[in-house]
Write a protein that holds these residues in place. Structure first.
Motif, PDB file in Angstrom:
ATOM      1  N   GLU A  44       0.912  -1.121   0.103  1.00  0.00           N
ATOM      2  CA  GLU A  44       0.027  -0.007  -0.092  1.00  0.00           C
ATOM      3  C   GLU A  44       0.765   1.202  -0.065  1.00  0.00           C
ATOM      4  O   GLU A  44       0.472   2.172  -0.937  1.00  0.00           O
ATOM      5  CB  GLU A  44      -0.935  -0.159   1.080  1.00  0.00           C
ATOM      6  N   VAL A  45       1.909   1.217   0.855  1.00  0.00           N
ATOM      7  CA  VAL A  45       2.740   2.421   0.886  1.00  0.00           C
ATOM      8  C   VAL A  45       3.414   2.332  -0.397  1.00  0.00           C
ATOM      9  O   VAL A  45       3.615   3.726  -1.043  1.00  0.00           O
ATOM     10  CB  VAL A  45       3.854   2.247   1.913  1.00  0.00           C
ATOM     11  N   ARG A  46       3.895   1.496  -1.045  1.00  0.00           N
ATOM     12  CA  ARG A  46       4.545   1.467  -2.302  1.00  0.00           C
ATOM     13  C   ARG A  46       3.895   1.998  -3.356  1.00  0.00           C
ATOM     14  O   ARG A  46       4.080   2.907  -4.134  1.00  0.00           O
ATOM     15  CB  ARG A  46       4.938   0.238  -2.827  1.00  0.00           C
ATOM     16  N   GLY A  47       2.431   1.766  -3.486  1.00  0.00           N
ATOM     17  CA  GLY A  47       1.451   2.243  -4.512  1.00  0.00           C
ATOM     18  C   GLY A  47       1.196   3.656  -3.934  1.00  0.00           C
ATOM     19  O   GLY A  47       1.174   4.514  -5.004  1.00  0.00           O
ATOM     20  N   GLN A  48       1.277   4.114  -2.915  1.00  0.00           N
ATOM     21  CA  GLN A  48       1.082   5.570  -2.484  1.00  0.00           C
ATOM     22  C   GLN A  48       2.231   6.512  -2.932  1.00  0.00           C
ATOM     23  O   GLN A  48       1.991   7.668  -3.759  1.00  0.00           O
ATOM     24  CB  GLN A  48       0.726   5.842  -1.079  1.00  0.00           C
ATOM     25  N   LEU A  49       3.578   5.699  -2.839  1.00  0.00           N
ATOM     26  CA  LEU A  49       4.587   6.686  -3.369  1.00  0.00           C
ATOM     27  C   LEU A  49       4.645   6.716  -4.689  1.00  0.00           C
ATOM     28  O   LEU A  49       5.234   7.838  -5.218  1.00  0.00           O
ATOM     29  CB  LEU A  49       5.795   5.781  -2.682  1.00  0.00           C
ATOM     30  N   LYS A  50       4.181   5.838  -5.462  1.00  0.00           N
ATOM     31  CA  LYS A  50       4.166   5.708  -6.833  1.00  0.00           C
ATOM     32  C   LYS A  50       3.375   6.926  -7.088  1.00  0.00           C
ATOM     33  O   LYS A  50       3.586   7.670  -8.092  1.00  0.00           O
ATOM     34  CB  LYS A  50       3.888   4.506  -7.485  1.00  0.00           C
ATOM     35  N   ALA A  51       2.349   6.883  -6.686  1.00  0.00           N
ATOM     36  CA  ALA A  51       1.194   7.954  -6.955  1.00  0.00           C
ATOM     37  C   ALA A  51       1.906   9.241  -6.646  1.00  0.00           C
ATOM     38  O   ALA A  51       1.551  10.314  -7.733  1.00  0.00           O
ATOM     39  CB  ALA A  51      -0.053   7.646  -6.277  1.00  0.00           C
ATOM     40  N   MET A  52       2.337   9.499  -5.636  1.00  0.00           N
ATOM     41  CA  MET A  52       2.873  10.943  -5.353  1.00  0.00           C
ATOM     42  C   MET A  52       4.082  11.176  -6.177  1.00  0.00           C
ATOM     43  O   MET A  52       4.196  12.449  -6.588  1.00  0.00           O
ATOM     44  CB  MET A  52       3.577  10.825  -4.024  1.00  0.00           C
ATOM     45  N   ILE A  53       4.956  10.335  -6.563  1.00  0.00           N
ATOM     46  CA  ILE A  53       6.017  10.585  -7.819  1.00  0.00           C
ATOM     47  C   ILE A  53       5.126  10.982  -8.893  1.00  0.00           C
ATOM     48  O   ILE A  53       5.702  11.958  -9.610  1.00  0.00           O
ATOM     49  CB  ILE A  53       6.998   9.354  -7.870  1.00  0.00           C
ATOM     50  N   GLN A  54       4.240  10.379  -9.335  1.00  0.00           N
ATOM     51  CA  GLN A  54       3.625  10.499 -10.534  1.00  0.00           C
ATOM     52  C   GLN A  54       2.981  12.278 -10.516  1.00  0.00           C
ATOM     53  O   GLN A  54       2.957  12.801 -11.592  1.00  0.00           O
ATOM     54  CB  GLN A  54       2.491   9.539 -10.905  1.00  0.00           C
ATOM     55  N   MET A  55       2.328  12.476  -9.446  1.00  0.00           N
ATOM     56  CA  MET A  55       1.634  13.730  -9.148  1.00  0.00           C
ATOM     57  C   MET A  55       2.825  14.665  -9.240  1.00  0.00           C
ATOM     58  O   MET A  55       2.738  15.741  -9.772  1.00  0.00           O
ATOM     59  CB  MET A  55       0.858  13.602  -8.063  1.00  0.00           C
ATOM     60  N   SER A  57       5.783  14.749 -10.537  1.00  0.00           N
ATOM     61  CA  SER A  57       6.229  14.603 -11.969  1.00  0.00           C
ATOM     62  C   SER A  57       5.240  15.347 -13.019  1.00  0.00           C
ATOM     63  O   SER A  57       5.796  16.185 -13.698  1.00  0.00           O
ATOM     64  CB  SER A  57       6.228  13.121 -12.587  1.00  0.00           C
ATOM     65  N   GLY A  58       4.042  15.361 -12.877  1.00  0.00           N
ATOM     66  CA  GLY A  58       3.134  16.011 -13.780  1.00  0.00           C
ATOM     67  C   GLY A  58       3.191  17.476 -13.045  1.00  0.00           C
ATOM     68  O   GLY A  58       3.197  18.439 -14.157  1.00  0.00           O
TER      69      GLY A  58
END
Length: 65
Positions: A44-55, A57-58
């Protein structure tokens, strides 16, 4: 009498070993449950980190335009 005492001692040791094995099996089951919960939380934390990185980056790309 000595043979009977030896047999009883061995049976007692076997009973003790069975008890210890049963205790270890229960502990292993509990630990497995804890490990599975931790793996879920890590995913779950890994998924949240990926989402934050994408946000992030955008957001950086939007600022560059």
């Amino acid at each position: 009498m000595s043979t009977l005492t030896d047999i009883l001692d061995r049976l007692t040791d076997i009973g003790t070993l069975r008890s210890q094995i049963n205790t270890l099996v229960k502990e292993q089951s509990e630990l497995r449950s804890v490990l599975l919960q931790q793996q879920r939380e890590i995913a779950e934390v890994r998924g949240q980190l990926k989402a934050m990185i994408q946000m992030q980056s955008g957001s950086d790309k939007a600022r560059l335009k």
